[in-house]
Every structure is written in C-alpha cells, then in structure tokens.
Design an enzyme around this catalytic site. Structure first.
Site, mmCIF file in Angstrom:
data_model
loop_
_atom_site.group_PDB
_atom_site.id
_atom_site.type_symbol
_atom_site.label_atom_id
_atom_site.label_comp_id
_atom_site.label_asym_id
_atom_site.label_seq_id
_atom_site.Cartn_x
_atom_site.Cartn_y
_atom_site.Cartn_z
ATOM 1 N N LYS A 1 0.843 -1.210 0.000
ATOM 2 C CA LYS A 1 0.000 0.000 0.000
ATOM 3 C C LYS A 1 0.873 1.254 0.000
ATOM 4 O O LYS A 1 0.660 2.180 -0.783
ATOM 5 C CB LYS A 1 -0.896 -0.003 1.245
ATOM 6 C CG LYS A 1 -1.548 1.321 1.539
ATOM 7 C CD LYS A 1 -2.406 1.263 2.785
ATOM 8 C CE LYS A 1 -1.732 1.636 4.071
ATOM 9 N NZ LYS A 1 -1.336 3.048 4.202
ATOM 10 N N ASN A 2 1.864 1.273 0.895
ATOM 11 C CA ASN A 2 2.649 2.499 1.064
ATOM 12 C C ASN A 2 3.608 2.768 -0.093
ATOM 13 O O ASN A 2 4.151 3.868 -0.193
ATOM 14 C CB ASN A 2 3.413 2.470 2.398
ATOM 15 C CG ASN A 2 2.485 2.724 3.573
ATOM 16 O OD1 ASN A 2 1.302 3.002 3.377
ATOM 17 N ND2 ASN A 2 3.009 2.627 4.774
ATOM 18 N N ARG B 1 -4.449 10.559 4.815
ATOM 19 C CA ARG B 1 -3.417 11.596 4.876
ATOM 20 C C ARG B 1 -2.465 11.535 3.687
ATOM 21 O O ARG B 1 -1.940 12.560 3.261
ATOM 22 C CB ARG B 1 -2.578 11.424 6.148
ATOM 23 C CG ARG B 1 -3.362 11.330 7.406
ATOM 24 C CD ARG B 1 -2.416 11.068 8.538
ATOM 25 N NE ARG B 1 -1.324 12.010 8.495
ATOM 26 C CZ ARG B 1 -1.385 13.247 8.941
ATOM 27 N NH1 ARG B 1 -2.492 13.684 9.498
ATOM 28 N NH2 ARG B 1 -0.346 14.039 8.859
ATOM 29 N N CYS C 1 -4.591 12.816 13.646
ATOM 30 C CA CYS C 1 -5.254 11.528 13.443
ATOM 31 C C CYS C 1 -5.069 10.670 14.677
ATOM 32 O O CYS C 1 -4.440 11.101 15.645
ATOM 33 C CB CYS C 1 -4.749 10.834 12.187
ATOM 34 S SG CYS C 1 -3.148 10.095 12.382
ATOM 35 N N ARG D 1 0.867 14.477 13.564
ATOM 36 C CA ARG D 1 1.322 14.251 12.188
ATOM 37 C C ARG D 1 1.262 15.495 11.303
ATOM 38 O O ARG D 1 0.514 15.545 10.319
ATOM 39 C CB ARG D 1 0.541 13.097 11.553
ATOM 40 C CG ARG D 1 0.777 11.791 12.279
ATOM 41 C CD ARG D 1 0.047 10.652 11.639
ATOM 42 N NE ARG D 1 0.763 10.099 10.493
ATOM 43 C CZ ARG D 1 0.289 9.108 9.762
ATOM 44 N NH1 ARG D 1 -0.879 8.590 10.017
ATOM 45 N NH2 ARG D 1 0.989 8.639 8.753
ATOM 46 N N ASP E 1 4.636 0.480 12.167
ATOM 47 C CA ASP E 1 3.432 -0.138 11.603
ATOM 48 C C ASP E 1 3.274 -1.609 12.018
ATOM 49 O O ASP E 1 2.275 -2.242 11.659
ATOM 50 C CB ASP E 1 3.451 -0.040 10.065
ATOM 51 C CG ASP E 1 3.090 1.364 9.587
ATOM 52 O OD1 ASP E 1 2.707 2.207 10.418
ATOM 53 O OD2 ASP E 1 3.195 1.621 8.368
ATOM 54 N N ARG F 1 -8.632 -0.367 4.783
ATOM 55 C CA ARG F 1 -7.749 0.641 4.186
ATOM 56 C C ARG F 1 -6.421 0.016 3.765
ATOM 57 O O ARG F 1 -5.788 0.499 2.830
ATOM 58 C CB ARG F 1 -7.471 1.765 5.188
ATOM 59 C CG ARG F 1 -8.647 2.642 5.476
ATOM 60 C CD ARG F 1 -8.210 3.803 6.338
ATOM 61 N NE ARG F 1 -6.955 4.319 5.852
ATOM 62 C CZ ARG F 1 -5.994 4.852 6.613
ATOM 63 N NH1 ARG F 1 -6.177 4.972 7.910
ATOM 64 N NH2 ARG F 1 -4.878 5.292 6.080
HETATM 65 C C1 UD1 Z 1 4.509 6.849 6.639
HETATM 66 C C2 UD1 Z 1 3.617 5.657 6.390
HETATM 67 C C3 UD1 Z 1 3.046 5.140 7.694
HETATM 68 C C4 UD1 Z 1 4.174 4.864 8.692
HETATM 69 C C5 UD1 Z 1 5.095 6.067 8.826
HETATM 70 C C6 UD1 Z 1 6.322 5.782 9.674
HETATM 71 C C7 UD1 Z 1 2.745 6.036 4.159
HETATM 72 C C8 UD1 Z 1 1.568 6.389 3.328
HETATM 73 N N1 UD1 Z 1 2.550 6.052 5.491
HETATM 74 O O1 UD1 Z 1 3.704 7.884 7.196
HETATM 75 O O2 UD1 Z 1 2.329 3.938 7.436
HETATM 76 O O3 UD1 Z 1 3.613 4.562 9.953
HETATM 77 O O4 UD1 Z 1 5.554 6.493 7.533
HETATM 78 O O5 UD1 Z 1 7.011 4.702 9.180
HETATM 79 O O6 UD1 Z 1 3.801 5.728 3.668
HETATM 80 N N2 UD1 Z 1 6.702 14.496 10.994
HETATM 81 C C9 UD1 Z 1 6.688 15.846 11.300
HETATM 82 N N3 UD1 Z 1 6.531 16.744 10.271
HETATM 83 C C10 UD1 Z 1 6.373 16.330 8.971
HETATM 84 C C11 UD1 Z 1 6.399 14.952 8.678
HETATM 85 C C12 UD1 Z 1 6.570 14.063 9.711
HETATM 86 O O7 UD1 Z 1 6.819 16.237 12.450
HETATM 87 O O8 UD1 Z 1 6.244 17.189 8.100
HETATM 88 C C13 UD1 Z 1 6.886 13.502 12.073
HETATM 89 C C14 UD1 Z 1 5.641 12.613 12.263
HETATM 90 O O9 UD1 Z 1 4.682 13.219 13.086
HETATM 91 C C15 UD1 Z 1 6.256 11.371 12.857
HETATM 92 C C16 UD1 Z 1 7.616 11.272 12.156
HETATM 93 O O10 UD1 Z 1 7.881 12.578 11.660
HETATM 94 O O11 UD1 Z 1 6.454 11.530 14.230
HETATM 95 C C17 UD1 Z 1 7.688 10.298 11.009
HETATM 96 O O12 UD1 Z 1 6.563 10.457 10.210
HETATM 97 P P1 UD1 Z 1 6.556 10.168 8.643
HETATM 98 O O13 UD1 Z 1 7.692 9.259 8.284
HETATM 99 O O14 UD1 Z 1 6.449 11.451 7.922
HETATM 100 O O15 UD1 Z 1 5.183 9.365 8.484
HETATM 101 P P2 UD1 Z 1 4.244 9.389 7.228
HETATM 102 O O16 UD1 Z 1 5.062 9.644 6.011
HETATM 103 O O17 UD1 Z 1 3.070 10.254 7.511
#
Ligand code: UD1
Length: 442
Positions: free
Chosen positions: A22-23, A95, A119, A124, A308, A401
């Site tokens: 999915k990701n 998201r 969420c 996030r 995850d 999902r």
């Molecule tokens: C992706 C995955 C999700 C997985 C996560 C961590 C997808 C669609 N989703 O989510 O399944 O659980 O990686 O492996 O691929 N953060 C910030 N600011 C930002 C971006 C991130 O503070 O602009 C923080 C987040 O709150 C979190 C950390 O960085 O604490 C890592 O998040 P991130 O790797 O960005 O997660 P996603 O890409 O949303």
C-alpha cells in the site's frame, strides 16, 4: 458498519500470498501526475480502500484510470489534468493524499491541498514537506485549512530533514525530479517504499540515486515519459501474517515477499521463539512456538522495527511468558489498541511512549473496537488467539484501508472468521448460535 467475528484458538496452517505494498503504491500512483504518456502502467496494485481514495483523487484532478482485466494492474492517463486541488474530504480520509502536492507543483506549478489535521496516532504535521518544497522554490501559504502552493519553476536545493519522514521524502523526491538542477536530500527516510518510488520514476526517465543510506540525489530532468512499474510486496502485511502464525502457534508459509525488507521483524519474532525458515528471497515459513518469549520492542525508522508492526507485536506479547517493554518512538499517540487488548484480558500499562506488557496465560473473546489501521490488525490477531467465546472487532473499515482480503486469506489458513453487518452482529452469542459457518463464502 461491518464487524469481524472471530472464533479464536485455532492454529493457522497453510500458505498465504502477500499483496503489493500500500505504502509504495500510493506515491507511485500520485507520481503518475508527472508522466506524459497516456498509458502509465502500474502492476501489483493492491485492492484497498486507500488505493480507491488516491484513484478518486486523481480522477477528481482530471486523470483517467482504467483497471485492466488482470485485477492488480492499473493504467493511468494524466494528460488531461485540469484541477489542482486535493479537497478536505479526501485528505481527511487518507493523509497520504498530500502526496499529490509535490507532483502537481513540479508538473503544473501549482497545487491546493487540504491540511490533513491530526489523526488517531498523533498530530502528524506536514511542516517538513512544506519547508522542503519552499527550499525548492515553491511559494506556500496556508489559508483556510489549505496549503496553497505555486512556483514559476522549482530549482534544485539541499534539503536537510530534521528527522526522516517517509512521505516527506517522497514528496521532495517527486518534486525535485522535474526541478531545474540537482537536489540533495540529507537524512532522507530509508524505507524500501521510497526506493520503489525511485525505481518507478527512473523507468520514465528520472535521474534519482540513493548515494548513501540516508542521502538521495535527484538530478532534475525536463520530462518524464512512461511509468511502467511493478509495486514491491507489502512488508507490513507479511509481518502481520508472521505474527498470525506465532500468536496461534501455527505454521504458515508466506509467499511473494522480499526477505531483505523483513529483517527487523524476522529477528524479533525469532527472539520471541518462533521458528523461521527462509525458503528463498521471496518466501519464508514461520512456526509458532508453544512458549512465546517476552521481548522488548522499540520502534524506529527503517531498517529498525517498524511502527506499523508495533500493535501486532503487542498482541503477541500479551500472551508471552513474562514482562516486556514496547517503546513507540515514531508517533506520540500510537497506543490506542491497548485499552481494547485489555478488554480481551491483556495486562498492559502505558507510561508516556512505553507500554509495559505482562503476558497472560490466555486471552478471552470480547467485543472490541478498531481505532486505526494497524490497531485493527492487532485486534484481529488477538481475536485469533482468544478462547472462551467470540471476538467481534468493530470499525473494521480501518482494516480495509490497508489489508487486501484479510478475512479470506485468514480463512484459507483455517481461521474461523467472518465479516458481518452491525445488525447481524448485535448479539454475537446469538449470532454464533445460528450456526453460521464462519469463514465460508468470502
Ligand atoms: C509513513 C507511512 C506510515 C508509517 C510512517 C512511519 C505512508 C503512506 N505512510 O507515514 O504507514 O507509519 O511512515 O514509518 O507511507 N513528521 C513531522 N513533520 C512532517 C512529517 C513528519 O513532524 O512534516 C513527524 C511525524 O509526526 C512522525 C515522524 O515525523 O512523528 C515520522 O513520520 P513520517 O515518516 O512522515 O510518516 P508518514 O510519512 O506520515
């Protein structure tokens, strides 16, 4: 709203095939916005609600999407895109819709994308995405809950992520691939789904290399031609079935996987006593052991133990032989499953980002409620290991999902599991007495 009804206590035995990730599929589908060809092809796309959402979003932008006869192939023509907005309705359901921001900016120089909001697993924010895109030359304002972005031309820059972000890295990789000049991304996330996206972009003429584990270099190109790519296997689905074997003391062969992407999960489950045999680079066999050892788990970005898989691993630890600490180091609020696992008899105490799990002899069936995608997987797993009655997991739409045909795959392994509507399941014991053949006909 559907529920999943499970009669636990049955060792799962047999073979299961893992679907496409999915990701990985989500950013790759989003990246099709940047390709000129009218027949971009993506193979091994899982049939999931999140995938339906991203397709809906692309269609709302003006793309045409065809499903081919082969069910896992998607053909996308984005040459008629005439709308640049990802509305709140879609972004709040998923998201990852923010993944259209980089491609729209790169190709059409403008985008309007709703802020996702918080969420179930944490705040996030998307500040890393926005700061990086600004460095590439985007003008960005946030107004009325929307990110309004435009640019005359994106230009290469050096991006230093404060902490690795998966979708943040993906948005920047995509935007930079059509920027003028070279972009260097330091502290880039290392998840295999990012490398799958890079492979997909490079098939159409992009010039992207991961030169060090955490450094990606993108040499911008003028155009991308045709996207043709097979999505890599879903390592989280694979890990979830591995736990299904361990928690039911079963014996499952898991196929269509990439062993290299599962190292942290294989190591942790072996430590917990499961017997794992690597059959090949794409298949393994996992036998659960009678005694499940307690092991501490600390989540961290790839290649460490994935956040995850935290909820699923916790489900396993609830019936382990002793005490362990599970630390969640990626998201601040990812313990929503704890209260529900406790309804099944688990003994868990949460302190900040730590959960202390004291194994109990057995879980017992109860009604529980899923709060997010992986939490629902952990409740299904715990239900499979519960005795004395049925477990009913409600709000199962979270599971849809991210897991393709979960109950069918589990039923094929011998699980007694069925999806029922709210009305049918109003009294699960009465429902059970109707002698419905669970697991059949799915
Ligand atoms: C992706 C995955 C999700 C997985 C996560 C961590 C997808 C669609 N989703 O989510 O399944 O659980 O990686 O492996 O691929 N953060 C910030 N600011 C930002 C971006 C991130 O503070 O602009 C923080 C987040 O709150 C979190 C950390 O960085 O604490 C890592 O998040 P991130 O790797 O960005 O997660 P996603 O890409 O949303």
């Amino acid at each position: 709203m559907d529920k999943m009804i499970i009669e636990g206590g049955i060792p799962l035995i047999g073979e299961v095939q893992v679907s496409g990730s999915k990701n990985a599929a989500l950013p790759i589908i989003a990246s099709s916005i940047m390709f000129d060809d009218a027949g971009n092809e993506i193979f091994n796309v899982p049939d999931l609600e999140d995938i339906k959402t991203i397709k809906k979003l692309l269609i709302s932008l003006g793309a045409e999407i065809k499903e081919s006869g082969e069910t896992d192939k998607v053909i996308i023509n984005t040459s008629n895109i005439n709308n640049y907005e990802a509305p709140y309705d879609l972004v709040k359901t998923m998201r990852a819709s923010v993944l259209v921001l980089g491609p729209l900016l790169a190709k059409y120089k403008r985008a309007r994308v709703s802020l996702p909001g918080g969420c179930a697993i944490g705040a996030r924010p998307i500040d890393f995405h926005l700061n990086a895109l600004k460095l590439l030359g985007a003008n960005i304002v946030v107004d009325h809950g929307y990110v309004e972005a435009f640019t005359e031309q994106l230009r290469g820059a050096t991006i230093n992520f404060p902490i690795p972000s998966v979708t943040g890295t993906e948005n920047v990789v995509m935007a930079a691939s059509l920027a003028e000049g070279t972009t260097v991304i330091n502290n880039a996330a290392r998840e295999p789904e990012i490398d799958d996206l890079i492979l997909a972009l490079n098939t159409g003429g992009a010039d992207i290399k991961r030169i060090e584990p955490s450094v990606i270099v993108v040499n911008g190109v003028k155009k991308l031609n045709k996207l043709s790519h097979r999505v890599l296997p879903d390592r989280i689905e694979a890990g979830t079935f591995m736990v299904a074997s361990a928690i039911t003391r079963g014996d499952i062969t898991i196929k269509d996987i990439n062993i290299g992407h599962l190292k942290a999960v294989i190591d942790k489950l072996s430590e917990a006593g499961a017997k794992i045999v690597i059959n090949s680079q794409s298949s393994l066999r996992i036998k659960g052991s009678k005694v499940i050892k307690s092991v501490d788990v600390a989540t961290a970005p790839y290649p460490d133990f994935p956040t995850d898989m935290q909820a699923q691993m916790m489900a396993l630890m609830t019936i382990s032989s002793g005490l362990c600490v599970i630390s969640e180091n990626v998201f601040e609020n990812r313990f929503m499953h704890v209260a529900e696992l406790m309804r099944l008899g688990a003994n868990v105490k949460v302190r900040n980002n730590f959960a202390i799990v004291k194994g109990v002899k057995r879980l017992s069936g109860a009604e529980v409620m899923a709060t997010d995608l992986r939490a629902s997987a952990s409740l299904v797993l715990a239900g499979l290991a519960s005795f004395d009655g049925y477990t009913a997991v409600s709000r199962i739409y979270h599971l849809d999902r991210g897991y393709e045909k979960m109950e069918k795959k589990l039923a094929n392994l011998g699980a007694v599991i069925s999806r029922v509507s709210e009305a049918e399941s109003s009294n699960i014991n009465e429902f059970a007495e109707k002698d419905i053949n669970y697991g059949k006909g799915m």
